[in-house]
Design an enzyme around this catalytic site. Structure first.
Site, mmCIF file in Angstrom:
data_model
loop_
_atom_site.group_PDB
_atom_site.id
_atom_site.type_symbol
_atom_site.label_atom_id
_atom_site.label_comp_id
_atom_site.label_asym_id
_atom_site.label_seq_id
_atom_site.Cartn_x
_atom_site.Cartn_y
_atom_site.Cartn_z
ATOM 1 N N HIS A 390 0.879 -1.041 -0.524
ATOM 2 C CA HIS A 390 -0.061 0.126 -0.151
ATOM 3 C C HIS A 390 1.014 1.327 0.105
ATOM 4 O O HIS A 390 -0.085 2.368 -0.135
ATOM 5 C CB HIS A 390 -0.834 0.097 1.140
ATOM 6 C CG HIS A 390 -2.648 0.501 1.246
ATOM 7 N ND1 HIS A 390 -2.219 1.655 -0.100
ATOM 8 C CD2 HIS A 390 -2.951 0.415 1.739
ATOM 9 C CE1 HIS A 390 -3.282 1.918 -0.421
ATOM 10 N NE2 HIS A 390 -4.174 1.398 1.052
ATOM 11 N N ASP A 394 -2.137 2.181 -4.423
ATOM 12 C CA ASP A 394 -3.114 2.531 -3.762
ATOM 13 C C ASP A 394 -4.505 1.780 -4.300
ATOM 14 O O ASP A 394 -4.624 0.509 -5.257
ATOM 15 C CB ASP A 394 -3.733 3.957 -4.401
ATOM 16 C CG ASP A 394 -3.091 4.722 -4.053
ATOM 17 O OD1 ASP A 394 -1.976 4.969 -2.777
ATOM 18 O OD2 ASP A 394 -2.786 6.028 -4.517
#
Length: 419
Positions: A390, A394
């Site tokens: 992450h 995204d």
């Protein structure tokens, strides 16, 4: 004249290995370039060839020892010959060696180096096969190997155990040194087996990935109807033309390449404070090997046809089972696909393979009720799981990637026209 056998160069940044097993015992005849030992590295098993023809000399290290690149592990008496009586009393020597306590630790049962003299002698046993032999209490000398060069596989051991007479277990205590501790009152057993270097590396890398990356997993499902129909329609012609079976991985690798081109961050990696984007797709495919999971790499997968992908994966799977994958074939990779569905997995959260930033998990196909045009129908469905870092990817990009992959699989024509 004795010639030293040295640990060969094992690959970039690899300086040591573990001696997995001896394929030749002192006194065995060896040919030039014939494997005499097997080393376990962080990624694959590497066979050490004899530098000369002659007779195997003394072992300088034992099974399980860590050895450095360039270190001497044994000697070979160049130009020598094995004792003339070695062939005749072979069975008696094998039995005697098996009864000695140090025999299992020395790398196997009997005289595996006798293969050139006696074609019925058992081939060298890999560590996993040795464990299976101990667990089932069978004599490897009585098993005919079906693996490469006549080597015994775990399946051969299991088959021999299933056909063994009911009274055979009474004779099983022969390999006493490896017998697990037993509580006499309850019959409960424990066994301690040293982790292979490969398993230690897998454990370390997976834990490092969890500690470093901000991992998150996003799921989707895909209707496999179109791919299943295409495979059923063309599999015979495909195999006849290309000499390889048409599986599902070819479709998924091509679909992933298309989706990665649209969402390049999923194919990128983090190095320090920089993001490295790749204009190529090197797909790591997780395959099973006797000592654990390995991930050879399909180079430039974006340029390969479905047939080329299937041929490459088939070759990887065969050589992973035989233990003949090369070190260079395990390096690199920009994206990983792991197919747990072949083992029956319904859903999972795969762990990324650093420095990669994403891994796609495939799962089993099963009929489930879904709604199509307002009607509940049964379709062959598969869950997809994308685990990603992450820090770089995204949620929107992860979901977009999975949707693009789903669209390509549900309508394979998109793969043909690059849509």
């Amino acid at each position: 004249m004795a010639t030293e056998v040295l640990v060969p160069t094992l690959g970039e940044s690899i300086t040591e290995a573990t001696l997995g097993e001896w394929l030749k015992q002192p006194g065995d005849a060896v040919a030039a370039d014939e494997p005499i030992a097997s080393l376990e590295t962080d990624k694959v098993s590497v066979e050490v060839p004899s530098p000369v023809a002659g007779v195997m000399g003394a072992h300088a290290v034992s099974v399980g020892d860590t050895v450095q690149v360039g270190a001497m592990i044994a000697t070979v008496d160049a130009g020598g010959s094995a004792p003339a009586q070695a062939a005749a009393p072979q069975p008696a020597v094998t039995e005697a060696a098996r009864d000695e306590a140090p025999a299992p630790a020395a790398g196997g049962y009997g005289n595996h180096g006798a293969t050139p003299v006696d074609s019925d002698a058992p081939a060298a046993l890999s560590p996993s096969v040795r464990r299976a032999v101990l667990e089932h209490g069978v004599d490897p000398a009585t098993i005919k190997g079906t693996g490469k060069d006549g080597r015994i596989t775990k399946e051969d051991v299991a088959a021999a155990a299933s056909s063994k007479p009911a009274t055979a277990p009474a004779a099983a205590p022969a390999p006493a040194p490896q017998t697990p501790s037993v509580a006499a009152s309850t019959g409960r057993k424990e066994e301690r087996v040293r982790m292979t270097r490969l398993r230690q590396t897998i454990a370390k890398r997976l834990k490092d990935a969890q500690n470093t990356a901000a991992m998150l997993t996003t799921f989707n499902d895909v209707d496999m109807t179109a791919v299943i129909e295409a495979r059923a329609k063309y599999k015979d012609l495909f195999e006849k033309k290309h000499g390889v079976r048409l599986g599902f991985m070819g479709f998924f690798v091509k679909a992933a390449c298309m989706a990665l081109k649209d969402i390049p961050s999923v194919n990128a990696s983090i190095e320090g404070d920089e993001i490295v984007y790749h204009d190529y797709v090197d797909v790591s495919v997780a395959v099973s090997a006797p000592n654990g999971l390995v991930v050879p790499v399909i180079r430039d997968a974006q340029d390969l046809t479905v047939a080329g992908i299937e041929k490459t994966i088939g070759d990887f799977g065969k050589r992973a089972k035989d233990g003949t994958l090369k070190m260079d074939e395990m390096k690199g990779g920009t994206f990983t696909i792991s197919n747990g569905g072949v083992f029956g997995s319904l859903m999972s959260t795969p762990i990324i393979n650093p420095p990669q930033s994403a891994v796609l998990g495939l799962h089993r196909i099963e009929d489930r009720p879904v709604v199509r045009d307002g009607q509940v129908v049964v379709k062959p469905m598969m869950y997809l799981a994308l685990s990603y870092d992450h820090r770089l990817i995204d949620g929107r990009e992860a979901v977009t990637f999975l949707v693009a992959l789903k669209n390509a699989i549900e309508d394979p024509t998109r793969i043909l026209i690059d849509l």
